[in-house]
Motif scaffolding. Structure first.
Motif, mmCIF file in Angstrom:
data_model
loop_
_atom_site.group_PDB
_atom_site.id
_atom_site.type_symbol
_atom_site.label_atom_id
_atom_site.label_comp_id
_atom_site.label_asym_id
_atom_site.label_seq_id
_atom_site.Cartn_x
_atom_site.Cartn_y
_atom_site.Cartn_z
ATOM 1 N N ARG A 86 0.550 2.826 9.063
ATOM 2 C CA ARG A 86 0.565 4.379 8.080
ATOM 3 C C ARG A 86 0.094 5.345 8.944
ATOM 4 O O ARG A 86 -1.432 5.196 9.141
ATOM 5 N N ASP B 108 0.138 -0.916 5.215
ATOM 6 C CA ASP B 108 -1.249 0.511 5.213
ATOM 7 C C ASP B 108 -1.983 0.846 6.342
ATOM 8 O O ASP B 108 -2.892 1.945 7.022
ATOM 9 N N ARG B 109 -2.111 -0.136 7.447
ATOM 10 C CA ARG B 109 -3.131 0.022 8.836
ATOM 11 C C ARG B 109 -1.796 0.485 9.146
ATOM 12 O O ARG B 109 -2.762 1.294 10.156
ATOM 13 N N LYS C 244 2.277 -5.346 1.916
ATOM 14 C CA LYS C 244 2.098 -4.015 1.591
ATOM 15 C C LYS C 244 0.253 -3.645 2.555
ATOM 16 O O LYS C 244 0.169 -2.911 2.707
ATOM 17 N N ALA C 245 -0.908 -4.533 3.253
ATOM 18 C CA ALA C 245 -2.056 -4.414 3.991
ATOM 19 C C ALA C 245 -1.486 -4.239 5.211
ATOM 20 O O ALA C 245 -2.486 -3.078 5.762
ATOM 21 N N GLU C 246 -0.253 -4.636 5.287
ATOM 22 C CA GLU C 246 -0.259 -4.034 7.212
ATOM 23 C C GLU C 246 0.717 -2.397 7.320
ATOM 24 O O GLU C 246 0.710 -2.089 7.412
ATOM 25 N N TRP D 205 3.546 -10.218 -0.257
ATOM 26 C CA TRP D 205 3.630 -8.941 -0.412
ATOM 27 C C TRP D 205 2.223 -8.495 -0.217
ATOM 28 O O TRP D 205 2.617 -7.610 0.480
ATOM 29 N N PRO D 206 1.186 -9.061 -0.488
ATOM 30 C CA PRO D 206 -0.105 -8.214 -0.870
ATOM 31 C C PRO D 206 -0.336 -8.478 1.019
ATOM 32 O O PRO D 206 -0.439 -6.920 1.293
ATOM 33 N N GLU D 207 -0.308 -9.692 1.651
ATOM 34 C CA GLU D 207 0.196 -8.810 3.099
ATOM 35 C C GLU D 207 0.204 -7.788 3.844
ATOM 36 O O GLU D 207 -0.040 -7.485 4.553
#
Length: 391
Positions: free
Chosen positions: A60, A57-58, A53-55, A49-51
């Motif tokens: 967006r 953010d990248r 979410k990071a994608e 899930w963190p990975e």
């Protein structure tokens, strides 16, 4: 593998995780939301899930914006009203083209290019199917014809088609809850009950598109130094076995059908009812084949296990709506496994041919996901057992 939209919405991903949790808990009541979030991330090709979410953010704010003149021409040609905002891309191009969102003073519209569309039936026929299904009670976004009456128009060097924007949320995910799969069964039975004639079974489901064997393709991948060549080699026995399932069964009479009713082509409306999109793939399938493919797509969990409650609910929903069930034998999976093999073969070649770094990154991740989530004979046998007992 699921594809993130151009402007991902974390709230939509949270909703998908909760929907996935409901499906997972049909089989394992103790599954946690964190486990469902991890399973969802892996469906998108990420480790956790963190990975994911990071994608998000990248990516967006990365949606493309169409030229205003194109937006105005689309609105004018299709009679959509006065454009009130930018026309923005929804996702990377798929097998048909690219999807966009267009807002006018009459509402929001889903518009898409159809430049690489290879229709099984013509556009007028798939629209006739949609209108008949809607009249029979299936919820779907109304397709829009242009002022000239055409479904597809050539504008700005591209082929376009338009439908109303009806779905407020993200695509559904599998394994889905029994409540959702029951609705899927009802929709399939309703569409099959229309008994609209068609002259052939969808080629995608009827036969393999290549004579290249899986071991030969694995050797090609190794020779081209594909990063996933070892994963393909390991998957060859499963792919070979899949290619034989149901192949000796006779081909029943097809009817005109949706032909691609998987989670990616379904949404939940604000009232919780199923909304079906993706009718551009319409074609002929025997009802039993399409029911078997739906069981494969909706009732198998990420580890290959079967959501028994979900499979049972789909078959029961179909039977209640249709009044009877198609013949339930291994042949119901023939179209679905043929489509899987054709899809995997195509995606492997796309990945080997990708040149743009972002395209290659996406394609390699997609291939690894596909090869690690292939349906197995064991899962299909379990699905069939549940279907027969439910019928």
């Amino acid at each position: 593998m699921k594809t993130l939209p151009d402007n991902p919405n974390l709230d939509h991903l949270r909703r998908q995780a909760k929907e996935l949790l409901a499906g997972l808990r049909d089989s394992s009541p103790s599954v946690s939301l964190a486990a469902a979030q991890t399973a969802l991330a892996r469906q998108y090709g990420f480790r956790d899930w963190p990975e994911l979410k990071a994608e998000v953010d990248r990516r967006r704010g990365s949606a493309a914006t169409a030229a205003p003149a194109l937006a105005h021409e689309l609105a004018e040609r299709y009679g959509l009203g006065r454009v009130t905002g930018e026309m923005r891309s929804l996702a990377r191009a798929d097998e048909m083209g690219r999807q966009w969102s267009l807002e006018t003073d009459r509402g929001r519209w889903a518009v898409r290019t159809m430049d690489t569309w290879h229709p099984i039936v013509d556009a007028d026929t798939d629209v006739d199917l949609q209108l008949a299904a809607a009249t029979a009670g299936v919820l779907l976004p109304t397709p829009v014809r242009s002022r000239s009456g055409a479904v597809v128009e050539s504008i700005g060097g591209h082929s376009w088609r338009v439908r109303e924007w009806r779905h407020p949320g993200p695509p559904l995910v599998a394994p889905a809850s029994a409540a959702v799969t029951r609705s899927v069964g009802t929709v399939l039975a309703t569409v099959h009950g229309l008994a609209l004639p068609v002259d052939r079974v969808s080629p995608w489901h009827a036969f393999r598109f290549t004579d290249t064997t899986w071991p030969e393709l694995a050797a090609i991948a190794r020779a081209r130094q594909a990063s996933w060549a070892d994963e393909l080699t390991a998957a060859v026995p499963t792919l070979v076995e899949l290619s034989t399932i149901g192949q000796d069964a006779p081909t029943p009479e097809p009817v005109l059908s949706h032909n691609s009713l998987g989670p990616g082509n379904a949404r939940l409306g604000t009232d919780g009812r199923l909304i079906v999109v993706g009718w551009e793939h319409a074609g002929g399938q025997p009802p039993g084949w399409e029911l078997g493919e739906a069981l494969m797509n909706w009732a198998v969990d990420p580890s290959g296990g079967v959501n028994v409650a979900g499979a049972r609910a789909m078959v029961e929903g179909y039977g209640e709506a249709a009044g009877s069930l198609p013949l339930l034998d291994p042949g119901i999976f023939r179209g679905g496994v043929t489509a899987v093999c054709n899809y995997v073969f195509g995606q492997l070649h796309l990945a080997m041919d990708a040149r743009d770094p972002e395209d290659r990154r996406h394609a390699d991740r997609n291939v690894r996901h596909l090869l690690s989530h292939l349906p197995t004979r064991t899962a299909l046998e379990r699905l069939l057992d549940v279907a027969v007992l439910s019928g």
